[in-house]
Design a protein around this motif. Sequence first.
Motif, mmCIF file in Angstrom:
data_model
loop_
_atom_site.group_PDB
_atom_site.id
_atom_site.type_symbol
_atom_site.label_atom_id
_atom_site.label_comp_id
_atom_site.label_asym_id
_atom_site.label_seq_id
_atom_site.Cartn_x
_atom_site.Cartn_y
_atom_site.Cartn_z
ATOM 1 N N MET A 162 0.789 -0.758 -0.175
ATOM 2 C CA MET A 162 0.080 -0.121 -0.133
ATOM 3 C C MET A 162 0.769 1.251 -0.432
ATOM 4 O O MET A 162 1.820 1.453 0.984
ATOM 5 C CB MET A 162 -0.407 0.129 1.560
ATOM 6 N N ASN A 163 0.849 2.000 -1.134
ATOM 7 C CA ASN A 163 1.245 3.509 -1.306
ATOM 8 C C ASN A 163 0.423 4.911 -0.445
ATOM 9 O O ASN A 163 -0.793 4.741 -0.135
ATOM 10 C CB ASN A 163 1.924 3.366 -2.539
ATOM 11 N N LEU A 164 1.820 6.064 -0.683
ATOM 12 C CA LEU A 164 1.174 7.077 0.241
ATOM 13 C C LEU A 164 -0.214 7.472 -0.207
ATOM 14 O O LEU A 164 -1.602 7.857 0.257
ATOM 15 C CB LEU A 164 1.955 8.006 -0.053
ATOM 16 N N ASN A 165 -0.655 6.956 -2.138
ATOM 17 C CA ASN A 165 -1.743 7.376 -2.455
ATOM 18 C C ASN A 165 -2.833 6.317 -2.474
ATOM 19 O O ASN A 165 -4.377 7.228 -2.576
ATOM 20 C CB ASN A 165 -1.414 7.806 -4.059
ATOM 21 N N ASP A 166 -2.703 5.746 -2.299
ATOM 22 C CA ASP A 166 -3.486 4.340 -1.629
ATOM 23 C C ASP A 166 -4.129 5.055 -0.119
ATOM 24 O O ASP A 166 -5.489 4.750 -0.119
ATOM 25 C CB ASP A 166 -3.290 3.052 -1.260
ATOM 26 N N LEU A 167 -3.524 5.041 0.569
ATOM 27 C CA LEU A 167 -3.985 5.580 1.860
ATOM 28 C C LEU A 167 -4.239 6.885 2.056
ATOM 29 O O LEU A 167 -5.549 7.198 2.659
ATOM 30 C CB LEU A 167 -2.499 5.485 2.959
ATOM 31 N N SER A 168 -4.142 7.645 1.135
ATOM 32 C CA SER A 168 -4.987 9.768 0.632
ATOM 33 C C SER A 168 -6.208 9.181 0.314
ATOM 34 O O SER A 168 -7.048 10.215 0.964
ATOM 35 C CB SER A 168 -3.867 10.164 -0.422
ATOM 36 N N LYS A 169 -6.887 7.683 -0.132
ATOM 37 C CA LYS A 169 -7.686 7.373 -0.771
ATOM 38 C C LYS A 169 -8.491 7.159 0.186
ATOM 39 O O LYS A 169 -9.288 7.695 0.171
ATOM 40 C CB LYS A 169 -7.521 6.537 -1.684
ATOM 41 N N ILE A 170 -8.089 6.373 0.804
ATOM 42 C CA ILE A 170 -8.353 6.216 1.839
ATOM 43 C C ILE A 170 -9.347 7.613 3.436
ATOM 44 O O ILE A 170 -10.517 7.638 3.598
ATOM 45 C CB ILE A 170 -8.013 4.877 2.846
ATOM 46 N N SER A 171 -8.527 8.295 2.851
ATOM 47 C CA SER A 171 -7.944 9.264 4.239
ATOM 48 C C SER A 171 -9.562 10.266 3.581
ATOM 49 O O SER A 171 -9.972 11.186 4.229
ATOM 50 C CB SER A 171 -7.237 10.018 4.100
ATOM 51 N N ASP A 172 -10.127 10.475 2.259
ATOM 52 C CA ASP A 172 -10.471 11.536 1.685
ATOM 53 C C ASP A 172 -12.143 10.800 2.415
ATOM 54 O O ASP A 172 -12.827 11.630 2.522
ATOM 55 C CB ASP A 172 -10.628 10.745 -0.234
ATOM 56 N N ASN A 173 -11.845 9.277 2.802
ATOM 57 C CA ASN A 173 -13.717 9.039 3.182
ATOM 58 C C ASN A 173 -13.405 8.748 4.561
ATOM 59 O O ASN A 173 -14.810 9.051 4.720
ATOM 60 C CB ASN A 173 -13.827 7.922 2.385
ATOM 61 N N PHE A 174 -12.424 8.731 5.478
ATOM 62 C CA PHE A 174 -13.177 7.901 5.874
ATOM 63 C C PHE A 174 -11.561 9.086 7.353
ATOM 64 O O PHE A 174 -10.473 9.091 6.821
ATOM 65 C CB PHE A 174 -12.945 6.508 6.641
ATOM 66 N N ARG A 175 -12.038 9.630 8.846
ATOM 67 C CA ARG A 175 -10.897 10.044 9.602
ATOM 68 C C ARG A 175 -10.170 8.729 10.235
ATOM 69 O O ARG A 175 -10.660 8.509 10.350
ATOM 70 C CB ARG A 175 -11.875 10.576 10.292
ATOM 71 N N THR A 176 -8.844 9.650 10.429
ATOM 72 C CA THR A 176 -7.966 8.590 11.171
ATOM 73 C C THR A 176 -9.067 8.489 12.609
ATOM 74 O O THR A 176 -9.475 9.261 13.418
ATOM 75 C CB THR A 176 -6.837 9.083 10.816
ATOM 76 N N THR A 177 -8.530 6.831 12.788
ATOM 77 C CA THR A 177 -8.939 6.725 13.848
ATOM 78 C C THR A 177 -7.762 6.032 14.775
ATOM 79 O O THR A 177 -6.855 5.658 14.313
ATOM 80 C CB THR A 177 -10.265 5.870 14.243
ATOM 81 N N GLU A 178 -8.426 5.680 16.597
ATOM 82 C CA GLU A 178 -7.303 4.615 16.259
ATOM 83 C C GLU A 178 -7.536 3.371 16.125
ATOM 84 O O GLU A 178 -8.741 2.992 15.832
ATOM 85 C CB GLU A 178 -7.406 4.668 17.863
ATOM 86 N N LYS A 179 -6.575 2.238 16.314
ATOM 87 C CA LYS A 179 -6.792 1.639 15.637
ATOM 88 C C LYS A 179 -8.036 0.847 15.591
ATOM 89 O O LYS A 179 -7.725 0.460 16.663
ATOM 90 C CB LYS A 179 -5.225 0.298 15.045
ATOM 91 N N MET A 180 -8.450 -0.292 15.404
ATOM 92 C CA MET A 180 -9.814 -0.667 15.360
ATOM 93 C C MET A 180 -9.356 -2.270 15.912
ATOM 94 O O MET A 180 -8.478 -2.840 15.489
ATOM 95 C CB MET A 180 -11.301 -1.094 14.293
ATOM 96 N N PRO A 181 -10.003 -3.193 16.538
ATOM 97 C CA PRO A 181 -9.570 -4.313 16.773
ATOM 98 C C PRO A 181 -10.433 -4.821 15.934
ATOM 99 O O PRO A 181 -10.565 -4.639 14.898
ATOM 100 C CB PRO A 181 -10.315 -4.628 17.755
ATOM 101 N N VAL A 182 -10.392 -6.058 16.103
ATOM 102 C CA VAL A 182 -10.833 -7.655 15.157
ATOM 103 C C VAL A 182 -11.534 -8.343 15.741
ATOM 104 O O VAL A 182 -11.253 -8.833 16.721
ATOM 105 C CB VAL A 182 -9.719 -7.575 14.481
ATOM 106 N N LEU A 183 -12.384 -9.192 15.356
ATOM 107 C CA LEU A 183 -13.630 -9.683 15.553
ATOM 108 C C LEU A 183 -13.490 -10.778 14.883
ATOM 109 O O LEU A 183 -14.147 -10.933 13.588
ATOM 110 C CB LEU A 183 -14.869 -9.299 16.086
ATOM 111 N N PHE A 184 -13.595 -12.445 15.243
ATOM 112 C CA PHE A 184 -14.107 -13.333 14.899
ATOM 113 C C PHE A 184 -15.252 -14.111 16.105
ATOM 114 O O PHE A 184 -15.039 -13.980 16.562
ATOM 115 C CB PHE A 184 -13.140 -14.252 14.858
ATOM 116 N N LEU A 185 -16.521 -13.406 14.979
ATOM 117 C CA LEU A 185 -17.737 -13.947 15.597
ATOM 118 C C LEU A 185 -18.067 -15.497 15.124
ATOM 119 O O LEU A 185 -18.581 -16.315 14.553
ATOM 120 C CB LEU A 185 -18.746 -13.449 15.585
ATOM 121 N N GLY A 186 -18.794 -16.540 16.227
ATOM 122 C CA GLY A 186 -19.278 -17.629 15.780
ATOM 123 C C GLY A 186 -20.528 -17.428 16.254
ATOM 124 O O GLY A 186 -21.129 -17.382 17.383
ATOM 125 N N HIS A 187 -21.042 -18.230 14.967
ATOM 126 C CA HIS A 187 -22.400 -17.353 14.339
ATOM 127 C C HIS A 187 -23.022 -18.424 15.111
ATOM 128 O O HIS A 187 -24.828 -17.650 14.940
ATOM 129 C CB HIS A 187 -23.167 -16.462 13.335
#
Length: 275
Positions: A1-26
């Motif tokens: 992932m390059n800086l341009n990719d990160l910039s595209k994501i930045s256009d749509n979503f604010r920077t946050t603390e790192k989100m957790p990841v979940l696996f849910l036994g459904h």
Amino acid sequence: MNLNDLSKISDNFRTTEKMPVLFLGHGSPMNAIEENIFVQGFRNISKEIPRPNAIICISAHWFTKGTFVTAMDMPKTIHDFYGFPKELFDVQYPAKGNPELAKETTELLAPVLVEEDHNWGLDHGAWSVLRHLYPDADIPVIQLSIDYTKPPQYHFDLAKKLSKLREKGILIIGSGNIVHNLRLIDWKNIDTMGAGWDWAIEAREKTNNWLLDGDFQKLIDYQKQGSFLQYAVPTPDHFLPMIYNLGLKERSEELSLFNDSLIGGSLSMTSIRIG
């Protein structure tokens, strides 16, 4: 992932603390409408993590040749089961999609070809758990399919490419079951907490130990670990969503378990939080 990719994501979503990841036994689709300790666990975990900007769900129930991502504005609620009460078929989960996130996901996963899909929607592996985490359906959701032609190591490595999305408030959820053998369900104990055949008990104990010890390679190579896992994972569809979650874990992050119980002899509801 390059800086341009990160910039595209930045256009749509604010920077946050790192989100957790979940696996849910459904588990059973009925968990979507029943009140039990497992759905309480889903609700509790949503209170413990930051509110996401959007969700990517990797569900056991979208198993495809090739990799696809839902890219419609309003994904439909898919009732991909039969033989259940009308009340379950009446459930709708009207979360919006996010075509921009879908497009960015295809770019992040390059050179792997990921095609945008406008027909699938949200299957019950997604909405049956999301309606407990976020009952107002007010967070955009996209699904990423699982390519059934690829081995577990491929999925583990592919997931790593999604890591930066966690810094943009994207919650990545795998939905399946670690122990999942419907042919060997003990129907007399279908609702009995802790009920498991000997091989299921061994599978739960050993996979839990590998998870907590960070010994992920044994999980990636699950087909080499013995007959207990052959019984526990007769097909890879419900197991591979967890492999995506493990691929996203960074070395310094904690991994914890919740909803950690067998039911019905051959099904585990064990769920995972990373971060």
